[in-house]
Design a protein around this motif. Structure first.
Motif, PDB file in Angstrom:
ATOM      1  N   GLN A  44       0.835  -1.213   0.000  1.00 47.68           N
ATOM      2  CA  GLN A  44       0.000   0.000   0.000  1.00 47.68           C
ATOM      3  C   GLN A  44       0.866   1.258   0.000  1.00 47.68           C
ATOM      4  OE1 GLN A  44      -3.311  -0.192  -0.147  1.00 47.68           O
ATOM      5  NE2 GLN A  44      -3.520   2.051  -0.259  1.00 47.68           N
ATOM      6  N   VAL A  45       1.940   1.195   0.821  1.00 48.13           N
ATOM      7  CA  VAL A  45       2.862   2.347   0.843  1.00 48.13           C
ATOM      8  C   VAL A  45       3.491   2.531  -0.525  1.00 48.13           C
ATOM      9  CG1 VAL A  45       5.010   3.223   1.826  1.00 48.13           C
ATOM     10  CG2 VAL A  45       3.313   2.151   3.314  1.00 48.13           C
ATOM     11  N   GLN A  46       3.895   1.359  -1.127  1.00 45.74           N
ATOM     12  CA  GLN A  46       4.498   1.459  -2.459  1.00 45.74           C
ATOM     13  C   GLN A  46       3.499   1.991  -3.487  1.00 45.74           C
ATOM     14  OE1 GLN A  46       6.082  -2.409  -3.373  1.00 45.74           O
ATOM     15  NE2 GLN A  46       7.813  -2.244  -1.925  1.00 45.74           N
ATOM     16  N   VAL A  47       2.241   1.517  -3.322  1.00 47.31           N
ATOM     17  CA  VAL A  47       1.201   1.998  -4.240  1.00 47.31           C
ATOM     18  C   VAL A  47       1.016   3.506  -4.100  1.00 47.31           C
ATOM     19  CG1 VAL A  47      -1.278   1.959  -4.711  1.00 47.31           C
ATOM     20  CG2 VAL A  47      -0.026  -0.176  -4.488  1.00 47.31           C
ATOM     21  N   GLU A  48       1.020   3.996  -2.859  1.00 47.45           N
ATOM     22  CA  GLU A  48       0.884   5.449  -2.656  1.00 47.45           C
ATOM     23  C   GLU A  48       2.073   6.190  -3.251  1.00 47.45           C
ATOM     24  OE1 GLU A  48       0.414   5.971   1.489  1.00 47.45           O
ATOM     25  OE2 GLU A  48      -1.673   5.253   1.537  1.00 47.45           O
ATOM     26  N   GLN A  49       3.291   5.630  -3.045  1.00 48.47           N
ATOM     27  CA  GLN A  49       4.470   6.277  -3.631  1.00 48.47           C
ATOM     28  C   GLN A  49       4.383   6.292  -5.151  1.00 48.47           C
ATOM     29  OE1 GLN A  49       7.817   4.129  -2.068  1.00 48.47           O
ATOM     30  NE2 GLN A  49       7.663   5.031  -0.013  1.00 48.47           N
ATOM     31  N   PHE A  50       3.993   5.118  -5.698  1.00 51.01           N
ATOM     32  CA  PHE A  50       3.864   5.047  -7.156  1.00 51.01           C
ATOM     33  C   PHE A  50       2.776   5.981  -7.669  1.00 51.01           C
ATOM     34  CE2 PHE A  50       5.647   0.496  -6.967  1.00 51.01           C
ATOM     35  CZ  PHE A  50       6.938   0.965  -7.120  1.00 51.01           C
ATOM     36  N   THR A  51       1.709   6.148  -6.849  1.00 50.79           N
ATOM     37  CA  THR A  51       0.635   7.072  -7.254  1.00 50.79           C
ATOM     38  C   THR A  51       1.146   8.520  -7.286  1.00 50.79           C
ATOM     39  OG1 THR A  51      -0.995   5.596  -6.251  1.00 50.79           O
ATOM     40  CG2 THR A  51      -1.708   7.851  -6.748  1.00 50.79           C
ATOM     41  N   ALA A  52       1.926   8.890  -6.242  1.00 51.86           N
ATOM     42  CA  ALA A  52       2.495  10.244  -6.208  1.00 51.86           C
ATOM     43  C   ALA A  52       3.435  10.448  -7.389  1.00 51.86           C
ATOM     44  CB  ALA A  52       3.231  10.461  -4.882  1.00 51.86           C
ATOM     45  N   LYS A  53       4.263   9.393  -7.642  1.00 48.00           N
ATOM     46  CA  LYS A  53       5.165   9.513  -8.784  1.00 48.00           C
ATOM     47  C   LYS A  53       4.394   9.594 -10.086  1.00 48.00           C
ATOM     48  CE  LYS A  53       9.191   7.199  -6.765  1.00 48.00           C
ATOM     49  NZ  LYS A  53      10.115   6.057  -6.884  1.00 48.00           N
ATOM     50  N   GLU A  54       3.284   8.811 -10.141  1.00 50.83           N
ATOM     51  CA  GLU A  54       2.466   8.864 -11.352  1.00 50.83           C
ATOM     52  C   GLU A  54       1.904  10.269 -11.568  1.00 50.83           C
ATOM     53  OE1 GLU A  54      -1.480   6.679 -13.261  1.00 50.83           O
ATOM     54  OE2 GLU A  54      -0.901   6.329 -11.184  1.00 50.83           O
ATOM     55  N   ARG A  55       1.427  10.905 -10.447  1.00 45.33           N
ATOM     56  CA  ARG A  55       0.928  12.290 -10.582  1.00 45.33           C
ATOM     57  C   ARG A  55       2.037  13.226 -11.057  1.00 45.33           C
ATOM     58  NH1 ARG A  55      -2.009  10.920  -5.822  1.00 45.33           N
ATOM     59  NH2 ARG A  55      -0.415  11.907  -4.533  1.00 45.33           N
ATOM     60  N   GLN A  56       3.246  13.062 -10.460  1.00 50.68           N
ATOM     61  CA  GLN A  56       4.363  13.894 -10.888  1.00 50.68           C
ATOM     62  C   GLN A  56       4.675  13.674 -12.367  1.00 50.68           C
ATOM     63  OE1 GLN A  56       7.631  13.020  -8.307  1.00 50.68           O
ATOM     64  NE2 GLN A  56       6.688  13.949  -6.481  1.00 50.68           N
ATOM     65  N   TYR A  57       4.721  12.374 -12.733  1.00 59.04           N
ATOM     66  CA  TYR A  57       5.025  12.079 -14.132  1.00 59.04           C
ATOM     67  C   TYR A  57       3.944  12.595 -15.063  1.00 59.04           C
ATOM     68  CZ  TYR A  57       8.806   9.125 -12.448  1.00 59.04           C
ATOM     69  OH  TYR A  57       9.940   8.665 -11.857  1.00 59.04           O
ATOM     70  N   ARG A  58       2.674  12.498 -14.620  1.00 57.37           N
ATOM     71  CA  ARG A  58       1.587  13.044 -15.458  1.00 57.37           C
ATOM     72  C   ARG A  58       1.714  14.562 -15.610  1.00 57.37           C
ATOM     73  NH1 ARG A  58      -2.474   9.818 -16.947  1.00 57.37           N
ATOM     74  NH2 ARG A  58      -2.663   7.773 -15.947  1.00 57.37           N
ATOM     75  N   THR A  59       2.090  15.240 -14.460  1.00 55.44           N
ATOM     76  CA  THR A  59       2.300  16.698 -14.538  1.00 55.44           C
ATOM     77  C   THR A  59       3.429  17.019 -15.519  1.00 55.44           C
ATOM     78  OG1 THR A  59       1.608  16.912 -12.238  1.00 55.44           O
ATOM     79  CG2 THR A  59       2.762  18.783 -13.212  1.00 55.44           C
ATOM     80  N   LYS A  60       4.522  16.244 -15.415  1.00 58.20           N
ATOM     81  CA  LYS A  60       5.636  16.467 -16.332  1.00 58.20           C
ATOM     82  C   LYS A  60       5.224  16.169 -17.768  1.00 58.20           C
ATOM     83  CE  LYS A  60       9.388  15.631 -13.045  1.00 58.20           C
ATOM     84  NZ  LYS A  60      10.556  14.784 -12.733  1.00 58.20           N
ATOM     85  N   MET A  61       4.398  15.078 -17.911  1.00 58.87           N
ATOM     86  CA  MET A  61       3.923  14.755 -19.257  1.00 58.87           C
ATOM     87  C   MET A  61       3.068  15.888 -19.833  1.00 58.87           C
ATOM     88  SD  MET A  61       2.987  10.709 -18.975  1.00 58.87           S
ATOM     89  CE  MET A  61       2.225  10.690 -20.577  1.00 58.87           C
ATOM     90  N   ASP A  62       2.217  16.488 -18.976  1.00 56.10           N
ATOM     91  CA  ASP A  62       1.408  17.625 -19.446  1.00 56.10           C
ATOM     92  C   ASP A  62       2.302  18.793 -19.848  1.00 56.10           C
ATOM     93  OD1 ASP A  62      -0.887  16.172 -18.989  1.00 56.10           O
ATOM     94  OD2 ASP A  62      -1.170  16.974 -16.947  1.00 56.10           O
TER      95      ASP A  62
END
Length: 319
Positions: A44-62
């Motif tokens: 779950q912690v890893q999922v939350e970290q991956f989710t935060a990274k996913e948001r960061q990566y999505r922001t960078k992708m935008d």
């Protein structure tokens, strides 16, 4: 009853045995459950970290998408600019080719013109040599006179001279007679030249005097104009009137502005025609007297100036 008792006893025995058999498996399952929960928490912690990274990566992708769109727009502009520049380069290349062809034709014409100029220079040199010989012959007969004149005038003089020479030949004059007439003509020429020189000096003196006289006349004109204006205002103020006189010598224009004793805006007049009879007569008398003061005549005569005046004002004007 016994069978029932035995059956119940057997069930209890079997249940106790089953509990004994299942007791170790339950502990293992509990350990596995605990281990699984810990894994799940870690996941779950890893999922939350991956989710935060996913948001960061999505922001960078935008951001990258925005940059890519901008870069694509700039690329399109650069492409259109390159296309326009390519067209301009092609046009300039066409112009350059056209200019090169024109340059070749001009160079060819220049070479031809150079050849023609060389031929003309050769002919001109021959003619100059002939002219030099003629000038040398003419200078041996008579010295050169530094007096540049028009070609037509010289040709006319030459024709006249030729006619005179032909007449002299027909008259049969001797060389001494011709020399005597030449001396007489030279004396008349010097006399005429001296007279012209004196006339030029006299004209220069007259110009200087005229300019000096004109400056003096302008000064006198300005002085008289100011004197008339001041004296006109002084005479008007004697009876409580006010006004001014504008003199424009350039346009030959004289304007009189006069105001009666009632100094209101309705009584202000740009000319004497809008004044009353007495005011107009008084302003006219003031104008005449201002002129007389500047003219400085020995005596003056003014007839029927008080036609529109009352007796009091008339006596004041007579005084």
């Amino acid at each position: 009853m016994k069978l029932r008792h035995d059956k119940e006893e057997l069930q209890r025995t079997l249940a106790s045995q089953l509990e004994q058999l299942q007791a170790p498996h339950h502990a293992v399952l509990l350990d596995e459950l605990k281990h699984s929960q810990e894994k799940m928490q870690t996941l779950q912690v890893q999922v939350e970290q991956f989710t935060a990274k996913e948001r960061q990566y999505r922001t960078k992708m935008d951001e990258f998408d925005t940059k890519i769109r901008k870069v694509k727009g700039k690329l399109a502009e650069a492409t259109s600019a390159c296309r326009n520049l390519s067209e301009e380069i092609e046009q300039e290349q066409l112009k350059l080719d056209h200019g090169t062809s024109e340059r070749r034709s001009c160079q060819q014409k220049l070479n031809e013109d150079k050849q023609k100029i060389g031929q003309v220079e050769a002919i001109l040199k021959q003619k100059f040599d002939v002219i030099k010989e003629n000038i040398a012959d003419a200078e041996r007969l008579c010295p050169r006179i530094d007096n540049p004149r028009d070609k037509t005038l010289v040709e006319n003089e030459l024709k006249k001279t030729q006619l005179k020479l032909s007449s002299l030949r027909s008259d049969g004059l001797t060389k001494a007679q011709v020399a005597e007439k030449l001396l007489e003509v030279e004396r008349k020429y010097r006399k005429t030249a001296d007279s012209l020189k004196k006339v030029k000096e006299l004209i220069a003196d007259i110009k200087k005097v005229s300019e000096k006289h004109l400056r003096f006349c302008i000064q006198v004109q300005t002085h008289i104009s100011r004197r008339i204006q001041v004296y006109f205002q002084d005479i008007l103020t004697v009876r409580g009137y006010s006004g001014c006189m504008e003199i424009d010598h350039a346009r030959s224009l004289l304007e009189i502005k006069c105001t009666g004793r009632e100094s209101s805006s309705k009584r202000h007049a740009s000319s004497t025609s809008s004044l009353s009879g007495g005011e107009r007569s008084y302003s006219t008398v003031a104008f005449f007297m201002a002129l007389w003061d500047c003219v400085e005549l020995p005596f003056y005569f003014l007839d029927e100036f008080d036609v529109f005046m009352v007796s009091t004002v008339s006596r004041v004007c007579e005084a």
